[in-house]
Design a protein around this motif. Structure first.
Motif, PDB file in Angstrom:
ATOM      1  N   GLU A  13      -6.380 -23.856 -27.071  1.00 38.96           N
ATOM      2  CA  GLU A  13      -5.058 -24.211 -26.540  1.00 38.96           C
ATOM      3  C   GLU A  13      -4.014 -23.171 -26.930  1.00 38.96           C
ATOM      4  OE1 GLU A  13      -1.767 -27.848 -26.806  1.00 38.96           O
ATOM      5  OE2 GLU A  13      -3.790 -28.129 -27.623  1.00 38.96           O
ATOM      6  N   ASP A  14      -4.069 -22.694 -28.165  1.00 41.15           N
ATOM      7  CA  ASP A  14      -3.112 -21.688 -28.635  1.00 41.15           C
ATOM      8  C   ASP A  14      -3.350 -20.348 -27.935  1.00 41.15           C
ATOM      9  OD1 ASP A  14      -2.026 -23.562 -30.300  1.00 41.15           O
ATOM     10  OD2 ASP A  14      -3.123 -22.900 -32.082  1.00 41.15           O
ATOM     11  N   ILE A  15      -4.614 -20.030 -27.700  1.00 43.16           N
ATOM     12  CA  ILE A  15      -4.945 -18.783 -27.002  1.00 43.16           C
ATOM     13  C   ILE A  15      -4.411 -18.828 -25.580  1.00 43.16           C
ATOM     14  CG2 ILE A  15      -6.822 -17.352 -26.104  1.00 43.16           C
ATOM     15  CD1 ILE A  15      -8.480 -18.145 -28.535  1.00 43.16           C
ATOM     16  N   MET A  16      -4.623 -19.955 -24.892  1.00 42.86           N
ATOM     17  CA  MET A  16      -4.155 -20.104 -23.515  1.00 42.86           C
ATOM     18  C   MET A  16      -2.635 -19.942 -23.458  1.00 42.86           C
ATOM     19  SD  MET A  16      -6.842 -20.906 -21.523  1.00 42.86           S
ATOM     20  CE  MET A  16      -6.944 -22.238 -20.367  1.00 42.86           C
ATOM     21  N   ASP A  17      -1.948 -20.489 -24.451  1.00 39.59           N
ATOM     22  CA  ASP A  17      -0.493 -20.400 -24.502  1.00 39.59           C
ATOM     23  C   ASP A  17      -0.055 -18.955 -24.701  1.00 39.59           C
ATOM     24  OD1 ASP A  17       2.168 -21.714 -24.724  1.00 39.59           O
ATOM     25  OD2 ASP A  17       2.107 -20.879 -26.738  1.00 39.59           O
ATOM     26  N   ARG A  18      -0.737 -18.237 -25.577  1.00 37.02           N
ATOM     27  CA  ARG A  18      -0.401 -16.837 -25.846  1.00 37.02           C
ATOM     28  C   ARG A  18      -0.666 -15.964 -24.624  1.00 37.02           C
ATOM     29  NH1 ARG A  18       0.453 -13.547 -30.288  1.00 37.02           N
ATOM     30  NH2 ARG A  18      -0.360 -11.435 -30.168  1.00 37.02           N
ATOM     31  N   MET A  19      -1.724 -16.265 -23.889  1.00 35.66           N
ATOM     32  CA  MET A  19      -2.098 -15.456 -22.730  1.00 35.66           C
ATOM     33  C   MET A  19      -1.262 -15.794 -21.490  1.00 35.66           C
ATOM     34  SD  MET A  19      -4.281 -13.713 -24.299  1.00 35.66           S
ATOM     35  CE  MET A  19      -4.990 -12.695 -23.013  1.00 35.66           C
ATOM     36  N   GLY A  20      -0.492 -16.883 -21.573  1.00 32.05           N
ATOM     37  CA  GLY A  20       0.302 -17.268 -20.422  1.00 32.05           C
ATOM     38  C   GLY A  20      -0.503 -18.025 -19.398  1.00 32.05           C
ATOM     39  N   HIS A  21      -1.551 -18.724 -19.858  1.00 32.83           N
ATOM     40  CA  HIS A  21      -2.418 -19.498 -18.977  1.00 32.83           C
ATOM     41  C   HIS A  21      -2.175 -20.984 -19.165  1.00 32.83           C
ATOM     42  CE1 HIS A  21      -5.614 -16.083 -18.866  1.00 32.83           C
ATOM     43  NE2 HIS A  21      -4.825 -16.029 -17.827  1.00 32.83           N
ATOM     44  N   LYS A  22      -2.075 -21.691 -18.066  1.00 31.00           N
ATOM     45  CA  LYS A  22      -2.092 -23.138 -18.163  1.00 31.00           C
ATOM     46  C   LYS A  22      -3.542 -23.599 -18.157  1.00 31.00           C
ATOM     47  CE  LYS A  22      -0.369 -27.344 -15.974  1.00 31.00           C
ATOM     48  NZ  LYS A  22       0.395 -27.921 -14.837  1.00 31.00           N
ATOM     49  N   ASP A  23      -4.331 -22.928 -17.340  1.00 30.12           N
ATOM     50  CA  ASP A  23      -5.752 -23.250 -17.245  1.00 30.12           C
ATOM     51  C   ASP A  23      -6.439 -22.047 -16.624  1.00 30.12           C
ATOM     52  OD1 ASP A  23      -8.006 -24.940 -17.498  1.00 30.12           O
ATOM     53  OD2 ASP A  23      -7.938 -25.321 -15.351  1.00 30.12           O
ATOM     54  N   ASP A  24      -7.443 -21.519 -17.273  1.00 27.27           N
ATOM     55  CA  ASP A  24      -8.106 -20.323 -16.764  1.00 27.27           C
ATOM     56  C   ASP A  24      -9.569 -20.321 -17.186  1.00 27.27           C
ATOM     57  OD1 ASP A  24      -7.789 -17.455 -15.601  1.00 27.27           O
ATOM     58  OD2 ASP A  24      -8.773 -17.135 -17.527  1.00 27.27           O
ATOM     59  N   ASP A  25     -10.459 -20.303 -16.204  1.00 19.78           N
ATOM     60  CA  ASP A  25     -11.889 -20.359 -16.490  1.00 19.78           C
ATOM     61  C   ASP A  25     -12.383 -19.125 -17.231  1.00 19.78           C
ATOM     62  OD1 ASP A  25     -12.120 -22.820 -15.396  1.00 19.78           O
ATOM     63  OD2 ASP A  25     -13.074 -22.191 -13.532  1.00 19.78           O
ATOM     64  N   THR A  26     -11.823 -17.948 -16.896  1.00 18.21           N
ATOM     65  CA  THR A  26     -12.284 -16.714 -17.537  1.00 18.21           C
ATOM     66  C   THR A  26     -12.015 -16.749 -19.033  1.00 18.21           C
ATOM     67  OG1 THR A  26     -11.827 -15.484 -15.501  1.00 18.21           O
ATOM     68  CG2 THR A  26     -12.124 -14.201 -17.509  1.00 18.21           C
ATOM     69  N   THR A  27     -10.811 -17.193 -19.410  1.00 21.67           N
ATOM     70  CA  THR A  27     -10.477 -17.308 -20.829  1.00 21.67           C
ATOM     71  C   THR A  27     -11.411 -18.298 -21.511  1.00 21.67           C
ATOM     72  OG1 THR A  27      -8.163 -16.749 -20.429  1.00 21.67           O
ATOM     73  CG2 THR A  27      -8.660 -17.926 -22.467  1.00 21.67           C
ATOM     74  N   LYS A  28     -11.686 -19.418 -20.843  1.00 21.69           N
ATOM     75  CA  LYS A  28     -12.595 -20.417 -21.407  1.00 21.69           C
ATOM     76  C   LYS A  28     -13.998 -19.841 -21.588  1.00 21.69           C
ATOM     77  CE  LYS A  28     -10.223 -24.433 -19.459  1.00 21.69           C
ATOM     78  NZ  LYS A  28     -10.315 -25.518 -18.452  1.00 21.69           N
ATOM     79  N   ASN A  29     -14.446 -19.069 -20.604  1.00 21.31           N
ATOM     80  CA  ASN A  29     -15.786 -18.468 -20.684  1.00 21.31           C
ATOM     81  C   ASN A  29     -15.915 -17.561 -21.901  1.00 21.31           C
ATOM     82  OD1 ASN A  29     -16.717 -19.727 -18.381  1.00 21.31           O
ATOM     83  ND2 ASN A  29     -16.213 -18.024 -17.029  1.00 21.31           N
ATOM     84  N   VAL A  30     -14.902 -16.693 -22.085  1.00 23.51           N
ATOM     85  CA  VAL A  30     -14.922 -15.779 -23.238  1.00 23.51           C
ATOM     86  C   VAL A  30     -14.881 -16.588 -24.534  1.00 23.51           C
ATOM     87  CG1 VAL A  30     -13.678 -13.950 -24.454  1.00 23.51           C
ATOM     88  CG2 VAL A  30     -13.820 -13.897 -21.958  1.00 23.51           C
ATOM     89  N   TYR A  31     -14.005 -17.585 -24.592  1.00 24.66           N
ATOM     90  CA  TYR A  31     -13.852 -18.413 -25.787  1.00 24.66           C
ATOM     91  C   TYR A  31     -15.160 -19.126 -26.137  1.00 24.66           C
ATOM     92  CZ  TYR A  31     -12.005 -21.932 -28.994  1.00 24.66           C
ATOM     93  OH  TYR A  31     -11.774 -22.719 -30.091  1.00 24.66           O
ATOM     94  N   LEU A  32     -15.784 -19.743 -25.142  1.00 21.00           N
ATOM     95  CA  LEU A  32     -17.022 -20.477 -25.387  1.00 21.00           C
ATOM     96  C   LEU A  32     -18.165 -19.535 -25.782  1.00 21.00           C
ATOM     97  CD1 LEU A  32     -16.811 -23.026 -22.433  1.00 21.00           C
ATOM     98  CD2 LEU A  32     -16.558 -23.532 -24.864  1.00 21.00           C
TER      99      LEU A  32
END
Length: 284
Positions: free
Chosen positions: A241-260
């Motif tokens: 959640e903090d990463i998404m906020d820093r990246m300016g994403h409300k919801d992004d599959d690519t960020t989730k993929n990298v995170y997971l």
């Protein structure tokens, strides 16, 4: 075109989220200009929404395709190469991208007032648009999405390099003060079109040069540094959640993929430690 026709068009194109976002941004610019020129009175894009493809967590976890990014050792090598063999401004450009995770268009649009040296923060309020790569014909646009407008903390090392960069820039500004494009941009052309912001294609070309010098994959792009930033934050244990906020994403599959992808190993380690703990208790 009516609002319903425009929304129906977006709905019919649903499937490729990134492409659809680009289509919608372009549509908004076209109809905004039509309003300005009195060609139309009502903007059909005003309340339109881009339909998103909803996927399950299982689908995200099982997706094999992971965007390209640098391992931390590779990033250190890349930045060292930029510092030692980079062209004017290269080190600060790639240091900022790597330490902030911002988009290259957001970087090109940065002004001195966006950096707060007292709080060590960077404000993202705009993005750079220049499809022709003509340095004189740029446009500043609002951020990609509402959540893209944000303030992030930056390591002091970036501000230290920024001070050096601005000192050199000020020398150029004084030398060409009669023709200098003085709009407060940080990353500018200091050789020919003095003061104009650099364009994205130039950043891509300079990165490719540095990757070659460093012996790293030349298929990586400035956006790969954004993925790299996500991966290192995940490795450091920062919540998604903090990463998404820093990246300016409300919801992004690519960020989730990298995170997971990055946290998968940590999850296995946690499970292993729990198992070991229970086995030790059983022995006692």
């Amino acid at each position: 075109m009516t609002k319903k026709q425009y929304q129906d068009m977006l709905n019919d194109l649903k499937g490729a989220d990134n492409t659809l976002d680009g289509i919608h941004r372009t549509g908004r610019m076209i109809f905004k200009k039509a309003i300005e020129l009195d060609v139309i009175k009502i903007d059909p894009t005003q309340y339109a929404t881009v339909p998103k493809t909803q996927r399950t967590v299982e689908e995200i976890e099982n997706k094999k395709e992971i965007p390209k990014f640098l391992e931390k050792e590779e990033l250190a090598l890349f930045l060292k190469t930029a510092q030692q063999q980079g062209l004017e401004g290269d080190y600060l450009i790639f240091l900022t991208l790597a330490y902030s995770g911002i988009r290259d268009g957001e970087l090109c649009a940065l002004k001195k007032t966006d950096f707060d040296e007292n709080e060590f923060t960077l404000s993202i309020t705009k993005t750079y648009y220049n499809p022709t790569n003509n340095v004189l014909k740029y446009t500043l646009l609002p951020p990609k999405t509402v959540t893209s407008e944000r303030k992030i903390e930056l390591d002091p090392i970036v501000f230290a390099e920024l001070d050096k960069h601005l000192a050199k820039q000020n020398e150029v500004k004084m030398r060409y003060r009669k023709t200098y494009h003085d709009k407060n941009f940080v990353f500018v052309d200091m050789l020919k079109k003095h003061g104009y912001p650099i364009y994205i294609k130039k950043i891509e070309n300079r990165m490719r040069r540095l990757l070659k010098l460093a012996g790293l994959s030349e298929t990586l792009t400035p956006h790969s540094l954004r993925h790299t930033h996500v991966s290192l934050l995940a490795e450091a244990g920062v919540p998604l959640e903090d990463i998404m906020d820093r990246m300016g994403h409300k919801d992004d599959d690519t960020t989730k993929n990298v995170y997971l992808h990055i946290t998968k190993t940590k999850k296995k380690e946690a499970s292993h430690k729990f198992g070991e703990l229970m086995r030790n208790l059983s022995v006692k």
